[in-house]
Design a protein around this motif. Sequence first.
Motif, PDB file in Angstrom:
ATOM      1  N   MET A 764       0.852  -1.186   0.000  1.00  0.00           N
ATOM      2  CA  MET A 764       0.000   0.000   0.000  1.00  0.00           C
ATOM      3  C   MET A 764       0.889   1.237   0.000  1.00  0.00           C
ATOM      4  N   VAL A 765       0.628   2.116  -0.931  1.00  0.00           N
ATOM      5  CA  VAL A 765       1.423   3.329  -1.048  1.00  0.00           C
ATOM      6  C   VAL A 765       0.769   4.414  -0.210  1.00  0.00           C
ATOM      7  N   VAL A 766       1.576   5.082   0.624  1.00  0.00           N
ATOM      8  CA  VAL A 766       1.042   6.204   1.399  1.00  0.00           C
ATOM      9  C   VAL A 766       1.662   7.494   0.877  1.00  0.00           C
ATOM     10  N   GLN A 767       0.792   8.401   0.466  1.00  0.00           N
ATOM     11  CA  GLN A 767       1.280   9.682  -0.068  1.00  0.00           C
ATOM     12  C   GLN A 767       0.913  10.809   0.893  1.00  0.00           C
ATOM     13  N   VAL A 768       1.741  11.839   0.891  1.00  0.00           N
ATOM     14  CA  VAL A 768       1.362  13.083   1.559  1.00  0.00           C
ATOM     15  C   VAL A 768       1.378  14.146   0.468  1.00  0.00           C
ATOM     16  N   ASN A 769       0.240  14.772   0.274  1.00  0.00           N
ATOM     17  CA  ASN A 769       0.065  15.737  -0.820  1.00  0.00           C
ATOM     18  C   ASN A 769       0.488  15.137  -2.165  1.00  0.00           C
ATOM     19  N   GLY A 770       0.151  13.876  -2.376  1.00  0.00           N
ATOM     20  CA  GLY A 770       0.413  13.247  -3.664  1.00  0.00           C
ATOM     21  C   GLY A 770       1.832  12.744  -3.850  1.00  0.00           C
TER      22      GLY A 770
END
Length: 821
Positions: A764-770
């Motif tokens: 699972m990829v976790v992004q912050v502001n994309g």
Amino acid sequence: MARPFSVTEIESKWQSRWLEEGTYNVDNDDARERFYALCMYPYPSGSAHQGHVRNYTFGDLVVRYQTMQGKAVLTPFGFDSFGLPAENAAIKAGSHPRIFTEARMEELKSSVLKLGAVYDWRRFVYSHDPEYMKWAQWIFIKFFEAGLAYRAMAPVNWCPGCATVLANEQVLGDGTCERSGDVVERKNLEQWFFRITDYAEELLNDVDALEWPERVKTMQRNWIGRSEGVEFDLALASDMSQSLRVFTTRPDTGFGITYAVVAPEHPLLERLTTPEQKTAVDTLVAYASSASEMERTASSDAGAGLDKRGAFTGSYVINPFTGEQVPVYVADYVLGTYGTGAIMAVPGEDERDYAFAQAHGLPIIRTIEAPADVEGSYSGDGPHINSGFLDGLFIAEAKEKAAVFLEEGSNGLRKVNYRLRDWLVSRQRFWGCPIPIIHCESCGLVPVPSDQLPVVAPDDVVMDKSGQSPLATHDGFRNVACPKCERAARREADTMDTFTDSSWYFLRYTDPFSKDKPFDPVEAAKWMPVDQYIGGIEHAILHLLYARFYVKALVDLNIAPGIEREPFKRLFTQGMIRLDGAKMSKSKGNLIAPEKYYPTVGADGLRVFHLFVGPPADDVDWTDQTEEVIEGCARFIDRLVRLAEGFDVNFHEESNAEDLSVTQAVHRTIARVTTDLDRWSYNTAVAALMELLNTLSKNARSPEGINKGVLDNGIDTMLLLLAPMAPHITAELWEQRRPAESSVHQQSWPIADPAMLVEETVTMVVQVNGKVKARLEVAPTISEAEATSIALAAPEVVEALEGHAAQRVVARPPRLVNVVK
RNA sequence: GCCCGGAUGGCGGAAUGGCAGACGCGGAGGACUCAAAAUCCUUUGCUCGAGAGGGCGUGUGGGUUCGAGUCCCACUCUGGGCACCA
């Protein structure tokens, strides 16, 4: 390149086995589900070029894949063996076209066999086979009797350099002959036509339902060119009882008519021309019908930009909308063959009329309010102006009102016109199928009785460059007794366009065994329509349109009752092969012969290359790198062979977690390759197999090794999936590994086990502001709330948030969470 | 002129609106070899940095969206078809 097996030996072994055993022969009473796979009827140009290889690689893949899917696959082969190139070669060498043609048929056939493509050779068909000619002529006679074939005067393309008549497709866009480069002239001759225009509406409507590439469908629609409009009379100012009939698609612009134009060929032209204007008109007419006709109409420039040559006739007609007199011109921008051969001219809204009006100083009236920045004519929508009862209306409504107005006062008739013309089928050539008609002075045109078919051209014909059919001067052929009155008569000397041969060969394939009919409609109906048709984009219009017409006509004439009216259900058009930017073709002489690859990379290597190089529909640029890519494809096969032969492989007994993931990869590959083959994504199907091989070999070569059963299953599955692509080596390896079983090509296509497609964890990829900040291994079933909470807890995310609270969290479990700061 | 496509590393190309560059070619390094070829392994978008790591990146300019190679608008270039069809 040293290879771990003997390519030539293995490939020729399997090729002869398929041929001798008739592995891909299929009978008409086969109980399995049917599938008709067909590559376009090839012209026998000699040994195959890469375009053929590409075509037959795709076709053979479909045949073998559908067979493994449990279907009875009809896979016929034959030759479009009549045609001008053989005739020209024969004239040059003082030989006979048949000799050239048959030698080249043998070459191409052998090329195709060396590629490993499989066919039901019992169904072999070729156009100059008297058996085939007999039914081609029989169909012509049926068309003639039904009024679908007729004779009329027509302008034909004449090349002074070749001293022969050319087909339209042999005239280049700039009006020159593709062979000699001479400017093609126009001659009026009596010719044979097929009434394809009777089917224009159906040919157009049925395009919608076809599973064809959109651009081919668009090209067919444009070629047919339907336009709706109104035909009406313009009364002559000098004699109101006489009129000039015109056609327009824009009756709404009628208030803007400032002149009228007739074509140089128009029958009324002589009467319209006043004595004072006769010289000017004659000059224009002479120019239009001169040898430079083609220069006039064919141009690389925009049509509207061409010189607008014309002359005033001296006559006037009445604009029915305004009651005013407008002059009648003759101009060569109006075609005698379209509509009524005469037009109302509205320079305000028509580009061509505008150019003409400018050149001849005629008034221009706008009848539609154009945007301020428009100069010249305006063909867009807008409120009508200067248009009396149409003022303020937009085009759609104004057209309707204007049409009603013309219907009431000017003999107006709503009409549909087509750009499509009747098909000119006669050719003044020797190497074609003779038209089976006898010209009798008292009985007229008399079909050759069916018991005298086929009409075959004699061999002792002098083929020179006189320009008339060589058959015309052969008295033995020409002089014949009329079948009706038995008086002396003459045989038709022209032959049929070779496109007629390719318009029904696919029907003959379904039942080439019938002696008393072209094909049995019951047998044909079992196979038709063709499930998958494969060919080059260059046939997007002519062949496909003609074949569609033939089938519709054959159904209507009760020759093919019960057969689908559209012959080709699904069409795939492959890209072309280019060398240095030019299409690779025999006539350009820029061929890379496939023969050079057979002893080295083999047919299998070359086939895998054509599948892998890019999307099948895209063009292929043959470059310096191509040779290396081809070798890479052979290397892939070699790596599979080494692995299958246990080279450098380590085994362990118990099956572990790694083994399970290998098995999962095998099943994922089954699923990927299957969907890729179904959607014509052959390049990614090959990539998936390369990936699987990488996975298998990586595990098998690791020090810990692999479980033997897992590896065997992986390799066997690869052989099955690769069988339609590389049929020889897969058959060989399968036979070595499973000598007791039937051939890999007779196996069922593997099916992925759904349980093996489920992964225990996903990333699972976790992004912050994309921006990607963390990757977490999670269960595929993870909930949105859970995904959100572990994402927010990830140290990288905490750091990136710098103590701020998340504004918003977009969770798309199990693949991604995006935290908005 | 009109109508269709297309534009992603050095190259061919992959990516249901969700990790750009799968797979292959080429390049670099290594193993094996007396050596080479073949084979096998590692690496390879650009850029800054010794490194950890950062920045940039799907023809151009805007827009929609939490998020665009992907959708929308306007362009540029390019391939193809049609081309005086009223």
